[in-house]
Write an enzyme that holds these catalytic residues in place. Structure first.
Site, mmCIF file in Angstrom:
data_model
loop_
_atom_site.group_PDB
_atom_site.id
_atom_site.type_symbol
_atom_site.label_atom_id
_atom_site.label_comp_id
_atom_site.label_asym_id
_atom_site.label_seq_id
_atom_site.Cartn_x
_atom_site.Cartn_y
_atom_site.Cartn_z
ATOM 1 N N PRO A 112 -33.570 -26.796 -42.057
ATOM 2 C CG PRO A 112 -31.408 -27.581 -41.646
ATOM 3 C CD PRO A 112 -32.827 -28.023 -41.767
ATOM 4 N N GLY A 114 -31.528 -22.673 -46.309
ATOM 5 C CA GLY A 114 -30.330 -22.478 -47.142
ATOM 6 C C GLY A 114 -29.242 -23.497 -46.888
ATOM 7 C CB ALA A 115 -28.833 -26.064 -44.494
ATOM 8 N N GLY A 116 -29.134 -26.783 -47.999
ATOM 9 C CA GLY A 116 -29.020 -27.884 -48.960
ATOM 10 C C GLY A 116 -30.095 -28.937 -48.836
ATOM 11 C CG LEU A 117 -31.217 -30.582 -45.554
ATOM 12 C CD1 LEU A 117 -31.622 -30.918 -44.116
ATOM 13 C CD2 LEU A 117 -30.703 -31.837 -46.255
ATOM 14 N N GLY A 118 -33.388 -28.221 -49.325
ATOM 15 C CA GLY A 118 -34.575 -27.839 -50.100
ATOM 16 C C GLY A 118 -35.621 -27.094 -49.297
ATOM 17 C CB ALA A 121 -37.984 -26.531 -53.076
ATOM 18 C CB ALA A 122 -40.106 -27.695 -48.334
ATOM 19 C CG ASP A 164 -33.821 -28.014 -54.907
ATOM 20 O OD1 ASP A 164 -33.150 -28.802 -55.593
ATOM 21 O OD2 ASP A 164 -33.320 -27.254 -54.056
HETATM 22 C C1 MEV Z 1 -29.800 -26.310 -55.033
HETATM 23 O O1 MEV Z 1 -30.558 -27.015 -54.045
HETATM 24 C C2 MEV Z 1 -29.473 -27.230 -56.172
HETATM 25 C C3 MEV Z 1 -28.727 -26.593 -57.348
HETATM 26 O O2 MEV Z 1 -28.510 -27.630 -58.291
HETATM 27 C C4 MEV Z 1 -29.525 -25.472 -57.972
HETATM 28 C C5 MEV Z 1 -30.767 -25.976 -58.684
HETATM 29 O O3 MEV Z 1 -30.829 -27.125 -59.097
HETATM 30 O O4 MEV Z 1 -31.675 -25.141 -58.864
HETATM 31 C C6 MEV Z 1 -27.379 -26.051 -56.922
#
Ligand code: MEV
Length: 355
Positions: A112, A114-118, A121-122, A164
């Site tokens: 998903p 923008g939900a914190g799962l990278g 980056a992927a 990430d």
């Molecule tokens: C975002 O996935 C993680 C943060 O630490 C930002 C980063 O490390 O670039 C909030």
């Protein structure tokens, strides 16, 4: 046509603090972004993206993402997705010394956005790998990580760590402290993820922590305390047998540190009501520990539980849209088989439909 994929990740410990030089330990998980790239005979870039929690969109542009797709989805998410793809294209052109290369790009992702799962980056890691290979250049995963970091850094206005992108390129568990990026051994931890269906604004959340840290000594201390937790956590991992199932004592202590880490992130203002309620639901269901993962503000939590209880508990938690188990992804970026002729014909049809 070249197809590459790269995994998403969860933070076992250390998000946000890693931006200020503290260590972090993200772990790649088996949810991947897949990017298909075909070289064009002009300098245009045509992007088709689906399954990004964006309903699917197609946009054609030449060289920059100035042309925005006209779709009924939140503008910041579309802008962010297009910005990352644009930056990946620029990195690939630069790596292959092909400034005028044009591409047809298809992005599919089960991470998903923008939900914190990278997810970003992927997409950037897989995109750089596929586009450079399509131009006849093969970069090592470390080189891809470095270029993907530069792409993220640019899109996030200089507020990105290497965590990430390094994790997605290398796979497995990694340790990142400033520019020092390493893979580390870790046993297969029993990750359970809860997703509230939302997303956080990484830039705004990182800026918020930066402001707090500059304004208050106790906020700066909170950030360095997160670094202390990470160092304690990685020492636990270093003592564990990476090839055996993790022992209960290890899960117990890692879980305690995750809970502590979540409390400090909450104090820094990056949690939310839904993230907190999923964290509490996981703990009440018997998880060893639970915390938000990534920038926060909405999105996902990660819990440790080898039993089905946490997943079931999360599914019945108001505010939790999805709960799933995530295996550690031991492989980072990788080349995939291109689709067969029949598959690609089906793909062409849906380009027309989604444009
Ligand atoms: C975002 O996935 C993680 C943060 O630490 C930002 C980063 O490390 O670039 C909030």
């Amino acid at each position: 046509m070249t197809v590459s994929s790269a995994p998403g990740k969860v933070y076992l410990f250390g998000e946000h603090a890693v931006v200020y030089g503290e260590p972090a330990v993200p772990c790649a998980v088996e949810r991947r972004a897949t990017v298909t790239v075909s070289l064009r005979d002009d300098d245009h870039v045509r992007v088709r993206a689906e399954d990004l929690s964006l309903n699917g969109f197609t946009v054609e542009y030449s060289g920059s993402t100035g042309d925005r797709p006209d779709v009924n989805v939140p503008a910041p998410l579309v802008e962010a997705a297009m910005g990352y793809i644009d930056a990946a294209v620029e990195q690939a052109r630069d790596a292959a010394d092909a400034p005028d290369a044009g591409f047809d790009i298809t992005v599919e992702s089960d991470i998903p956005l923008g939900a914190g799962l990278g997810s970003s980056a992927a997409v950037v890691v897989a995109g750089i790998d596929a586009a450079t290979r399509e131009l006849g250049v093969e970069l090592s995963p470390r080189e891809i990580a470095d270029r993907a970091y530069k792409a993220e850094y640019e899109v996030q206005d200089g507020q990105a760590s290497r965590a990430d992108t390094f994790c997605s390129a290398m796979g497995g568990a990694v340790r990142v402290e400033g520019d020092d990026c390493r893979t580390i051994d870790a046993p297969a931890l029993p990750f359970v993820i809860g997703f509230d269906g939302g997303a956080g604004d990484t830039g705004a959340l990182v800026s918020g922590v930066r402001d707090l840290r500059e304004q208050y000594d106790f906020a700066a201390d909170t950030v360095s305390t997160i670094g202390d937790i990470v160092r304690r956590g990685e020492a636990l991992l270093a003592d564990a047998d990476p090839d055996a199932d993790p022992e209960e004592a290890l899960l117990d202590e890692l879980g305690r540190f995750m809970n502590f880490n979540h409390g400090l992130l909450e104090a820094l203002g990056v949690s939310s009501r839904s993230l907190d309620s999923m964290v509490w639901a996981a703990r009440e269901a018997g998880a060893y520990g639970a915390k938000l993962t990534g920038a926060g503000g909405g999105g996902c939590i990660v819990a440790l539980d080898p039993t089905p209880e946490t997943q079931t508990g999360l599914r019945f938690t108001p505010g939790c849209e999805d709960a799933f188990r995530a295996e550690l992804a031991t492989e980072g970026v990788r080349l995939e088989e291109p689709p067969t002729n029949a598959d690609s014909t089906a793909g062409d049809d849906s380009v027309e439909e989604s444009s």
